[in-house]
Design a protein around this motif. Structure first.
Motif, PDB file in Angstrom:
ATOM      1  N   MET A  46      -7.061   0.890  -8.586  1.00 54.05           N
ATOM      2  CA  MET A  46      -8.284   1.216  -9.307  1.00 54.05           C
ATOM      3  C   MET A  46      -9.444   1.344  -8.339  1.00 54.05           C
ATOM      4  SD  MET A  46      -8.181  -1.241 -12.666  1.00 54.05           S
ATOM      5  CE  MET A  46      -6.846  -1.181 -13.864  1.00 54.05           C
ATOM      6  N   GLY A  47     -10.169   2.451  -8.447  1.00 50.81           N
ATOM      7  CA  GLY A  47     -11.337   2.671  -7.617  1.00 50.81           C
ATOM      8  C   GLY A  47     -12.619   2.654  -8.422  1.00 50.81           C
ATOM      9  N   THR A  48     -12.825   3.684  -9.230  1.00 46.65           N
ATOM     10  CA  THR A  48     -14.063   3.801 -10.008  1.00 46.65           C
ATOM     11  C   THR A  48     -14.265   2.608 -10.932  1.00 46.65           C
ATOM     12  OG1 THR A  48     -13.943   6.216  -9.891  1.00 46.65           O
ATOM     13  CG2 THR A  48     -15.307   5.277 -11.633  1.00 46.65           C
ATOM     14  N   ARG A  49     -13.167   2.123 -11.539  1.00 46.11           N
ATOM     15  CA  ARG A  49     -13.282   0.939 -12.405  1.00 46.11           C
ATOM     16  C   ARG A  49     -13.830  -0.242 -11.615  1.00 46.11           C
ATOM     17  NH1 ARG A  49     -14.118  -1.015 -17.404  1.00 46.11           N
ATOM     18  NH2 ARG A  49     -15.871  -1.583 -16.091  1.00 46.11           N
ATOM     19  N   MET A  50     -13.442  -0.385 -10.345  1.00 44.44           N
ATOM     20  CA  MET A  50     -13.925  -1.493  -9.526  1.00 44.44           C
ATOM     21  C   MET A  50     -15.339  -1.248  -8.990  1.00 44.44           C
ATOM     22  SD  MET A  50     -11.704  -3.788  -9.804  1.00 44.44           S
ATOM     23  CE  MET A  50      -9.962  -4.067 -10.184  1.00 44.44           C
ATOM     24  N   VAL A  51     -15.696   0.014  -8.772  1.00 47.20           N
ATOM     25  CA  VAL A  51     -17.080   0.316  -8.384  1.00 47.20           C
ATOM     26  C   VAL A  51     -18.039  -0.180  -9.460  1.00 47.20           C
ATOM     27  CG1 VAL A  51     -18.765   2.143  -7.898  1.00 47.20           C
ATOM     28  CG2 VAL A  51     -16.454   2.311  -6.979  1.00 47.20           C
ATOM     29  N   SER A  52     -17.628  -0.034 -10.714  1.00 48.02           N
ATOM     30  CA  SER A  52     -18.504  -0.391 -11.829  1.00 48.02           C
ATOM     31  C   SER A  52     -18.396  -1.854 -12.242  1.00 48.02           C
ATOM     32  CB  SER A  52     -18.179   0.489 -13.041  1.00 48.02           C
ATOM     33  OG  SER A  52     -16.910   0.167 -13.576  1.00 48.02           O
ATOM     34  N   ALA A  53     -17.542  -2.632 -11.574  1.00 49.43           N
ATOM     35  CA  ALA A  53     -17.354  -4.032 -11.958  1.00 49.43           C
ATOM     36  C   ALA A  53     -18.573  -4.880 -11.595  1.00 49.43           C
ATOM     37  CB  ALA A  53     -16.113  -4.597 -11.263  1.00 49.43           C
ATOM     38  N   ALA A  54     -18.684  -5.997 -12.260  1.00 42.74           N
ATOM     39  CA  ALA A  54     -19.840  -6.871 -12.040  1.00 42.74           C
ATOM     40  C   ALA A  54     -19.944  -7.326 -10.595  1.00 42.74           C
ATOM     41  CB  ALA A  54     -19.754  -8.083 -12.968  1.00 42.74           C
ATOM     42  N   GLU A  55     -18.805  -7.586  -9.947  1.00 43.29           N
ATOM     43  CA  GLU A  55     -18.824  -8.083  -8.566  1.00 43.29           C
ATOM     44  C   GLU A  55     -18.961  -6.973  -7.529  1.00 43.29           C
ATOM     45  OE1 GLU A  55     -16.280 -10.994 -10.957  1.00 43.29           O
ATOM     46  OE2 GLU A  55     -16.642  -8.829 -10.871  1.00 43.29           O
ATOM     47  N   SER A  56     -18.915  -5.738  -7.958  1.00 32.97           N
ATOM     48  CA  SER A  56     -19.130  -4.638  -7.020  1.00 32.97           C
ATOM     49  C   SER A  56     -20.531  -4.751  -6.427  1.00 32.97           C
ATOM     50  CB  SER A  56     -18.992  -3.303  -7.738  1.00 32.97           C
ATOM     51  OG  SER A  56     -19.471  -2.240  -6.937  1.00 32.97           O
TER      52      SER A  56
END
Length: 334
Positions: free
Chosen positions: A210-220
């Protein structure tokens, strides 16, 4: 690995039965969910959250700033005692000692990308590392297989970031590559939840990235403006840039700048990343190019990494059970 104790699980980290695939066996993780090695973003803050939630966090090198990466590696060892990995982005790494650097970090897993899989594969494997290469086509996959990699990250053209100029969607590329090799595959491009993970498994993968999903994560670590833009994006709100070169093709979030570049490509696309940090961490969405995948159109909120992974695993299990119940007898004799 570091002997430091991992942070206590948060209330978001529910207990699911560990999944067992060749990917979980090779990586030593609870769930076969890998975080993409995005430049400047895939550092200790995000990667440790992924590892602590049962997936595999990956530290990037595509920023080209290896001194900073070394500091992030040190931090990583204090933030998690779970497995994590490193990506070697060959086009951006100029350190001749990169193999020794990676091997000295205590990781089990490394991905190589943006270059010839023959360059580092043997040297990394000789250090006892599991090596996967990122491939955007069948030809690239066959080259990586011949180089002796342990597995493949098969990345469809709907994913964000640097792309093959002749992009192929995951729906086509993943089953094609899977039909030609028995190596374990991690699917990338378009994966954001349990349903898309189940689809990837049906097409031949044993893990997902997962890339974009992790970019948008709170910890990103990226600025909230980028996260909000992902949440607000429609499925049509990315652009494919620089298909004719020179330099790499890119998939990015649609902004005024990238919409202009879609019609009138700049002479040097990489020069447009010169103010990347003003976008990434300053929130100026027109300062550079916000590398983002089409799956932004399916992301409707910012969530902590642990919640993303928990919900993905729960939905994956539910979808697989539902599919078996609904269609499991479809091929049975009458």
């Amino acid at each position: 690995m570091s002997s430091a104790a991992a942070p206590r699980p948060s209330r978001l980290q529910k207990e699911f039965r560990p999944m067992k695939t060749r990917i979980t066996d090779l990586l030593g993780v609870k769930y076969p969910i890998v975080q993409a090695p995005m430049g400047w973003i895939a550092r200790s803050q995000l990667a440790s959250a992924v590892s602590n939630a049962g997936g595999l966090g990956v530290i990037e090198t595509s920023s080209g700033r290896l001194d900073e990466v070394r500091e992030e590696v040190k931090k990583m060892k204090t933030l998690t005692d779970k497995p994590w990995g490193i990506n070697v982005a060959q086009a951006f790494v100029r350190d001749p000692d990169i193999v020794s650097f990676v091997a000295d970090q205590g990781v089990r897993f490394v991905t190589t990308s943006a270059g010839d899989p023959n360059r580092y594969c043997d040297a990394l494997k000789s250090k006892g590392l599991t090596v996967f290469h990122v491939v955007p086509s069948l030809a690239a996959a066959e080259k990586a297989i011949a180089a002796g990699v342990d597995g493949l990250v098969v990345e469809g053209g709907e994913g964000g970031g640097f792309k093959n100029s002749r992009d192929v969607a995951t729906m086509v590329l993943l089953p094609l590559v899977a039909s030609k090799t028995d190596l374990p595959i991690i699917a990338a491009g378009g994966v954001t939840d349990g349903r898309s993970m189940a689809a990837a498994f049906a097409l031949g993968a044993e893990g997902v990235q997962m890339g974009t999903r992790m970019v948008s994560a709170a910890e990103s670590p990226v600025h909230q403006n980028w996260k909000d833009s992902i949440v607000a994006a429609k499925e049509t709100d990315t652009v494919f840039l620089n298909r004719q070169g020179p330099g790499p093709a890119l998939r990015a979030l649609r902004t005024e700048k990238t919409s202009r570049f879609e019609l009138e490509p700049p002479p040097n696309i990489m020069a447009e990343m010169g103010r990347a940090l003003e976008l990434y961490f300053g929130g100026d969405m027109e300062a550079a190019i916000a590398l983002t995948g089409q799956v932004a159109g399916r992301i409707d909120s910012v969530k902590p990494v642990a919640q993303v992974i928990n919900e993905t695993v729960a939905e994956f299990e539910a979808v697989m059970t539902e599919m078996g119940a609904r269609f499991g007898k479809a091929a049975a004799p009458a």
